[in-house]
Design an enzyme around this catalytic site. Structure first.
Site, PDB file in Angstrom:
ATOM      1  N   GLY A  66     -83.687  24.857 -95.282  1.00  0.00           N
ATOM      2  CA  GLY A  66     -84.245  25.846 -94.375  1.00  0.00           C
ATOM      3  C   GLY A  66     -84.712  25.259 -93.060  1.00  0.00           C
ATOM      4  N   VAL A  68     -87.909  26.035 -89.718  1.00  0.00           N
ATOM      5  CA  VAL A  68     -89.342  25.858 -89.518  1.00  0.00           C
ATOM      6  C   VAL A  68     -90.127  27.013 -90.138  1.00  0.00           C
ATOM      7  CG1 VAL A  68     -89.345  27.007 -87.245  1.00  0.00           C
ATOM      8  CG2 VAL A  68     -91.134  25.326 -87.810  1.00  0.00           C
ATOM      9  N   TYR A  70     -94.559  28.075 -91.257  1.00  0.00           N
ATOM     10  CA  TYR A  70     -95.983  27.760 -91.069  1.00  0.00           C
ATOM     11  C   TYR A  70     -96.702  27.879 -92.398  1.00  0.00           C
ATOM     12  CZ  TYR A  70    -100.901  28.445 -89.888  1.00  0.00           C
ATOM     13  OH  TYR A  70    -102.273  28.344 -89.848  1.00  0.00           O
ATOM     14  N   LEU A 145     -92.102  28.058-102.721  1.00  0.00           N
ATOM     15  CA  LEU A 145     -92.293  29.324-102.019  1.00  0.00           C
ATOM     16  C   LEU A 145     -93.651  29.354-101.326  1.00  0.00           C
ATOM     17  CD1 LEU A 145     -94.471  31.514-103.555  1.00  0.00           C
ATOM     18  CD2 LEU A 145     -92.770  31.179-105.350  1.00  0.00           C
ATOM     19  N   CYS A 162     -88.332  30.590 -89.741  1.00  0.00           N
ATOM     20  CA  CYS A 162     -87.086  30.382 -90.486  1.00  0.00           C
ATOM     21  C   CYS A 162     -85.867  30.416 -89.578  1.00  0.00           C
ATOM     22  CB  CYS A 162     -86.949  31.420 -91.598  1.00  0.00           C
ATOM     23  SG  CYS A 162     -88.398  31.481 -92.691  1.00  0.00           S
TER      24      CYS A 162
END
Length: 209
Positions: A66, A68, A70, A145, A162
């Site tokens: 994936g 970036v 936060y 997750l 993302c």
């Protein structure tokens, strides 16, 4: 399952890598449930142009899939330390388990959510409420997750989440008046156990045995 409270990102990442490197075929699978201080993580597919204005929030390149995302207080992170080879489970099947466990957990809270075939994660309408990113090494998964529960959402506006410019983000507290993160942690862990089947479900706090 380990309930770890708030943990620094780098130390947790090192712990994941060590657990995966040191585990044997008889090592129990584990779920690590925690929160992180404010941090951006840039996955292996990440592009620098998706980090718009990080300011004082550190950016850490990591080895998950994936782009970036936060992490911050009020976001529930679950790392899935799963021996996929032992379970004869592929990565796509694990992604399905994670997404459907999130959907069922949110349904318990009265929130209708769904995954998208073109973009991993779980969405409420057009807004993303949960992200996921995994790494598999020696047939075992780590990373996992991140579910937005009740957090400061402003840092998401400093990135293209993302890798999607303008992607709307949402959180549980947008839809539910009371959303204790410890309650949601237990609900989500239980749903992951259902999805995974025979994972050991002992509930432990901290890193020790």
């Amino acid at each position: 399952m380990r309930s770890l409270g708030q943990q620094p990102y780098l130390e947790t990442w090192e712990a994941m890598k060590s657990f995966t490197a040191d585990r044997s075929d008889s090592t129990n699978d584990e779920l690590w449930c925690l929160e992180h201080p404010r941090v951006y993580t840039q996955g292996q597919a990440g592009k620098a142009e998706h980090i718009l204005a990080p300011g004082d929030i550190p950016v850490i390149p990591v080895d998950r899939g994936g782009q970036v995302t936060y992490h911050g207080p009020g976001q529930l992170v679950v790392y899935l330390m799963i021996n996929l080879s032992r379970r004869k489970m592929g990565v796509r099947a694990l992604v399905d388990v994670i997404e459907q466990s999130l959907v069922r957990t949110l349904a318990e809270l009265g929130i209708t959510a769904e995954p998208r075939p073109d973009a991993p994660g779980v969405y409420v309408g057009d807004a993303k409420i949960a992200s996921l990113g995994l790494r598999v090494r020696r047939g075992c998964s780590f990373h996992g997750l991140a579910l937005n529960v009740h957090m400061d959402m402003e840092p998401f506006r400093r990135i293209n989440p993302c890798g999607y410019a303008g992607l709307a983000m949402c959180q549980v507290s947008d839809f539910v008046a009371t959303a204790p993160i410890d309650d949601i942690e237990k609900r989500l862990a239980a749903q992951l156990v259902v999805g995974l089947g025979d994972i050991a479900v002992s509930y432990r706090e901290g890193w020790g045995n």
